[in-house]
Design an enzyme around this catalytic site. Sequence first.
Site, PDB file in Angstrom:
ATOM      1  N   PHE A   1       1.136  10.334  -7.068  1.00  0.00           N
ATOM      2  CA  PHE A   1      -0.238  10.352  -7.589  1.00  0.00           C
ATOM      3  C   PHE A   1      -1.078  11.473  -6.991  1.00  0.00           C
ATOM      4  O   PHE A   1      -2.030  11.928  -7.606  1.00  0.00           O
ATOM      5  CB  PHE A   1      -0.921   8.998  -7.356  1.00  0.00           C
ATOM      6  CG  PHE A   1      -1.008   8.597  -5.915  1.00  0.00           C
ATOM      7  CD1 PHE A   1       0.053   7.954  -5.298  1.00  0.00           C
ATOM      8  CD2 PHE A   1      -2.142   8.856  -5.167  1.00  0.00           C
ATOM      9  CE1 PHE A   1      -0.012   7.593  -3.961  1.00  0.00           C
ATOM     10  CE2 PHE A   1      -2.225   8.499  -3.833  1.00  0.00           C
ATOM     11  CZ  PHE A   1      -1.146   7.870  -3.226  1.00  0.00           C
TER      12      PHE A   1
ATOM     13  N   ASP B   1      -2.601  -4.622   8.812  1.00  0.00           N
ATOM     14  CA  ASP B   1      -3.180  -3.345   8.402  1.00  0.00           C
ATOM     15  C   ASP B   1      -4.686  -3.548   8.529  1.00  0.00           C
ATOM     16  O   ASP B   1      -5.325  -4.168   7.674  1.00  0.00           O
ATOM     17  CB  ASP B   1      -2.785  -2.990   6.965  1.00  0.00           C
ATOM     18  CG  ASP B   1      -3.340  -1.626   6.560  1.00  0.00           C
ATOM     19  OD1 ASP B   1      -4.332  -1.178   7.176  1.00  0.00           O
ATOM     20  OD2 ASP B   1      -2.805  -1.024   5.612  1.00  0.00           O
TER      21      ASP B   1
ATOM     22  N   PHE C   1       0.875  -1.165   0.000  1.00  0.00           N
ATOM     23  CA  PHE C   1       0.000   0.000   0.000  1.00  0.00           C
ATOM     24  C   PHE C   1       0.920   1.224   0.000  1.00  0.00           C
ATOM     25  O   PHE C   1       1.982   1.204   0.616  1.00  0.00           O
ATOM     26  CB  PHE C   1      -0.958   0.027   1.197  1.00  0.00           C
ATOM     27  CG  PHE C   1      -1.884   1.206   1.118  1.00  0.00           C
ATOM     28  CD1 PHE C   1      -2.909   1.224   0.192  1.00  0.00           C
ATOM     29  CD2 PHE C   1      -1.674   2.334   1.897  1.00  0.00           C
ATOM     30  CE1 PHE C   1      -3.727   2.345   0.053  1.00  0.00           C
ATOM     31  CE2 PHE C   1      -2.495   3.452   1.764  1.00  0.00           C
ATOM     32  CZ  PHE C   1      -3.520   3.461   0.840  1.00  0.00           C
ATOM     33  N   THR C   2       0.476   2.284  -0.652  1.00  0.00           N
ATOM     34  CA  THR C   2       1.345   3.447  -0.900  1.00  0.00           C
ATOM     35  C   THR C   2       2.030   3.974   0.366  1.00  0.00           C
ATOM     36  O   THR C   2       3.261   3.981   0.456  1.00  0.00           O
ATOM     37  CB  THR C   2       0.517   4.576  -1.540  1.00  0.00           C
ATOM     38  OG1 THR C   2      -0.635   4.808  -0.725  1.00  0.00           O
ATOM     39  CG2 THR C   2       0.074   4.193  -2.945  1.00  0.00           C
TER      40      THR C   2
HETATM   41  C1  LIG Z   1      -5.880   4.667   3.824  1.00  0.00           C
HETATM   42  C2  LIG Z   1      -5.023   3.512   4.087  1.00  0.00           C
HETATM   43  C3  LIG Z   1      -3.860   3.619   4.861  1.00  0.00           C
HETATM   44  C4  LIG Z   1      -3.348   4.931   5.384  1.00  0.00           C
HETATM   45  O1  LIG Z   1      -4.237   5.541   6.239  1.00  0.00           O
HETATM   46  P1  LIG Z   1      -4.456   7.153   6.271  1.00  0.00           P
HETATM   47  O2  LIG Z   1      -5.509   7.311   7.295  1.00  0.00           O
HETATM   48  O3  LIG Z   1      -4.861   7.582   4.901  1.00  0.00           O
HETATM   49  O4  LIG Z   1      -3.154   7.746   6.679  1.00  0.00           O
HETATM   50  C5  LIG Z   1      -3.146   2.459   5.092  1.00  0.00           C
HETATM   51  N1  LIG Z   1      -3.521   1.282   4.586  1.00  0.00           N
HETATM   52  C6  LIG Z   1      -4.613   1.147   3.816  1.00  0.00           C
HETATM   53  C7  LIG Z   1      -4.984  -0.190   3.274  1.00  0.00           C
HETATM   54  C8  LIG Z   1      -5.397   2.253   3.535  1.00  0.00           C
HETATM   55  O5  LIG Z   1      -6.468   2.111   2.752  1.00  0.00           O
END
Ligand SMILES: *Cc1c(COP(=O)(O)O)cnc(C)c1O
Length: 462
Positions: free
Chosen positions: A453, A219, A128-129
């Site tokens: 992005f 996550d 994930f980014t």
């Molecule tokens: C959105 C997201 C994050 C990061 O969370 P933020 O609240 O945007 O900082 C991490 N992992 C996944 C899978 C996400 O969708």
Amino acid sequence: MSQNGKRTWAEPFKIKMVELLKVTTPEERRKAMSDAGYNTFLLRSEDVYIDLLTDSGTNAMSDNQWAGMMLGDEAYAGSRNFYNLEANIRKFYGYRHIIPTHQGRGAEHLISKILIKPGDTVPGNMYFTTTRLHQELAGGSFVDVIIDEAHDSEFIHPFKGNVDLAKLAAVIERVGADKIPYISVAATVNMAGGQPISMENLRAVRTLCKTHGIRVILDATRAIENAYYIQLREPGYANVSIADILKEMCSYTDGATMSGKKDLMVNIGGFLALNEDDVYDEARNLVVVYEGLDTYGGLAGRDMEAMARGIEEAVQESHIRARIGQVDYVGEKLIALGIPIVQPIGGHAVFLDAAKFLPHLKQDQFPAQTLAAELYLESGIRSMERGIVSAGRNKLTGDHYYPKLELVRLTFPRRVYTQAHCDVLVEAVQETFERRAEIKGLKMVYEPKYLRFFQARFEPLG
Ligand SMILES: *Cc1c(COP(=O)(O)O)cnc(C)c1O
């Protein structure tokens, strides 16, 4: 009708307050898109009709959550709302220690800084980014260990988010367990199209990691949506509650990072949850440097209260069924029209397969970026790119990463749009599909260094 053999996914709520939408003309949209450098992140929200950019922080809170906002205890230390949040995270997720953070990446920053040493490797079920970036900034390298099927947009598999245990074992063999501080396991893998991981797979990951003394960090951003898929698809779970499935998932992990802006239906907030005392002690110390004291972590008391209440609402069966039912409704209609989307349909979004939608564009002509721009021009609907632009560049070679999937994400905020909005969306995608042959690509004219992005700018080709 389709879901669980139950009748309908109708919303288990009624609407008490509304926010008016602006409908723009094609002329206005052309100007807005050009001003935004063909990047939907750079549009002004007031120029957007239906906003499917993200489900992050865009959800509708309940009256109960708003009531909680009024009960914010804004003490600097020891806010009552912190203890409410802590109690609900312990109750529903099962972790011992919790640290609030301003959002998910705040938690990712802390855990990466604490556990990763330069030269370490962090395997994960697709990147994930923000997660990968924090791992890299801490000196680690991410290695993808998701099953191959996840990279094939039309391969039907009930748990496309699963970890490939052979790949994971090979990474452990290659770099050595002492160079792997943890495996990063995402529930409903965002970048794979919102695809879940099975309980069986999570259990097996746990067992394998345990024998090597490697931690599992979840996550948990959309773990509740993942729990729904386990209930729906995994043998033995049909009669287990979402709440119990969630708790079992967490029990196979040592900690979790959480963006409350997704599953928990708040506008801002997140947390880091941990079981190990020493890791917690360090996180508790570091959070003061980067977020705020460990009993608020960058959040107002009222935000912690809204998140605490959001946890209870998010695990309700009627909520999750309607939430995923709405996404399914759109996905099924697009499939019936022959429009290429990622299958199975994901939990939080429908992902258009831009590579198949615009097969005449090369990947470095940014097919998904282009399609997101065109959908906006067509309808005022905002979506986002999940393809080569999101993937960024390889920090060693400087070349783009060329991900196998080139997707446009139509992300559904929870409890925000109606079925009629869904129908408008389907029509707009269909109209864009009908004129796809005329669509030309983009070139990138400005590229930020990190997470490009969000802010990159483009110009039309030709
Ligand atoms: C959105 C997201 C994050 C990061 O969370 P933020 O609240 O945007 O900082 C991490 N992992 C996944 C899978 C996400 O969708």
